[in-house]
Each structure stands twice: as structure tokens, then as C-alpha cells.
Enzyme design. Structure first.
Site, mmCIF file in Angstrom:
data_model
loop_
_atom_site.group_PDB
_atom_site.id
_atom_site.type_symbol
_atom_site.label_atom_id
_atom_site.label_comp_id
_atom_site.label_asym_id
_atom_site.label_seq_id
_atom_site.Cartn_x
_atom_site.Cartn_y
_atom_site.Cartn_z
ATOM 1 N N GLU A 82 0.810 -1.221 0.000
ATOM 2 C CA GLU A 82 0.000 0.000 0.000
ATOM 3 C C GLU A 82 0.841 1.269 0.000
ATOM 4 O OE1 GLU A 82 -1.106 0.642 4.690
ATOM 5 O OE2 GLU A 82 -2.315 -0.763 3.566
ATOM 6 N N HIS A 84 3.745 1.787 -1.969
ATOM 7 C CA HIS A 84 4.312 2.103 -3.283
ATOM 8 C C HIS A 84 3.529 1.502 -4.439
ATOM 9 C CE1 HIS A 84 7.663 2.094 -0.327
ATOM 10 N NE2 HIS A 84 7.871 3.281 -0.871
ATOM 11 N N HIS A 150 9.677 -8.309 -1.317
ATOM 12 C CA HIS A 150 9.023 -7.038 -1.614
ATOM 13 C C HIS A 150 9.784 -6.298 -2.713
ATOM 14 C CE1 HIS A 150 6.356 -6.911 2.028
ATOM 15 N NE2 HIS A 150 7.171 -7.904 2.333
#
Length: 188
Positions: A82, A84, A150
């Protein structure tokens, strides 16, 4: 409230504008269909907002006197951070100890997908999955482990390739270290 067609049109308009702000020409041949593709992709990647994970679990809940740990491991997931709106992905491992009710095994990965298909942070995803199973099945304990990579850490910022983030949430009988150890031994 906008219907799906209106949302799609608005997303396309915003993507076209974003392309312009980045210095691109949305009328360029290679970009002509990009706003539509991005709008459809974002709708697919965030479809979890329109789904009810409790209803999914309730649709396959069964009374059963099974009292031992049930583990569903290596549930693959893909989500968007939420912060990037870049992907993060990995595996989820879920264990629960029933207290008179079990759920169809395919429903646990469905719950994972519902929460993963929303803008997320890994910590919140972990807690949401655990809480949903706990509040719907009322087991003696639930444990959830999420392992993820990520792209917001790999493509930008610190640019650390191959790093894996692990989060865990548990309740009930899993507060006991021996129960957690049993769960982790089953993951090997």
C-alpha cells in the site's frame, strides 16, 4: 457509487494522465492500449475488496470431532504494497487446532487470496488471515506465518535483492512454545 464500467473508465483516464506526467505520449502506438490494460490489471489485483472471507469460510464449515493440528502450508500469494503499489509475493503457512468445527481445506488459500488481493502491508495481511480464521471457526488456536519478497525493497530504496521478510501471528494454544515448535516442525 460508481459501477465497474465507470471505475474502469476513470482508471484508464488516470493512467493516461500518469503517462503524460511521466513524459510519455499516451497516443504512441505502443501505449494506446496501456490505460485499458492497467485498469483491468488493477481491478484483478485488487478484487479482494469485493469478496467476503468470512462467507468463504462459512460456505464449507463442518462439525467434526478432530482435535489435532491442521496445517496448510506453502500457499502462494501475490499482493501490492500500500505504500508504493509495487508487488510483494511469497508463501503463507496456516495452522489451526479445531474445537468442533473444521473448514474445507481449499477455503484457507481462498481467504489468503482475498486479503492478498487488496493493498496491503505484510504485517496486516498476517493478522487479517489469523483473525478471520479465529473469529469464524473459533478454534483452540491459529497460527499464520507469511514469508515474502518485496519489490519496493528490491527495485527501489535499499535495492536489496533476495531479502525475505517473515511475519507471524498466533493466538490460543499457539501461545504455548511447544505448540509453535510442533507447527514449525511440520513446515520442514
Amino acid at each position: 457509487m460508481m459501477d465497474e464500467e465507470q471505475k474502469n473508465e476513470e482508471l484508464q483516464r488516470l493512467v493516461g494522465r500518469m503517462l503524460q506526467l511521466m513524459g510519455e505520449d499516451p497516443a504512441r502506438e505502443g501505449l494506446l492500449k496501456t490505460p485499458g490494460r492497467v485498469a483491468r490489471t488493477m481491478s484483478q489485483l485488487t478484487c479482494g475488496y469485493g469478496m467476503d472471507p468470512v462467507a468463504v469460510l462459512n460456505s464449507a464449515k463442518f462439525h467434526e470431532d478432530y482435535k489435532q493440528m491442521i496445517v496448510v502450508k506453502d500457499i502462494e500469494f501475490y499482493s501490492l504494497c500500500e505504500h508504493h503499489i509495487l508487488p510483494f509475493f511469497g508463501r503463507v503457512h496456516v495452522g489451526y487446532i479445531p474445537d468442533g468445527e473444521i473448514v474445507g481445506l481449499s477455503k484457507i488459500p481462498r481467504v489468503v487470496d482475498i486479503f492478498a488481493r487488496r493493498l496491503q502491508v505484510q504485517e496486516h495481511l498476517t493478522v487479517q488471515i489469523r483473525r478471520c480464521i479465529q473469529e469464524t471457526l473459533h478454534p483452540k488456536g491459529v497460527i499464520v506465518v507469511v514469508e515474502a519478497q518485496h519489490l519496493c525493497m528490491q527495485m527501489r530504496g535499499v535495492e536489496k535483492q533476495g531479502s525475505v521478510t517473515k511475519t507471524i501471528d498466533f493466538c490460543g494454544e499457539f501461545k504455548d512454545e511447544a505448540r509453535r515448535d510442533e507447527f514449525f516442525s511440520l513446515l520442514k
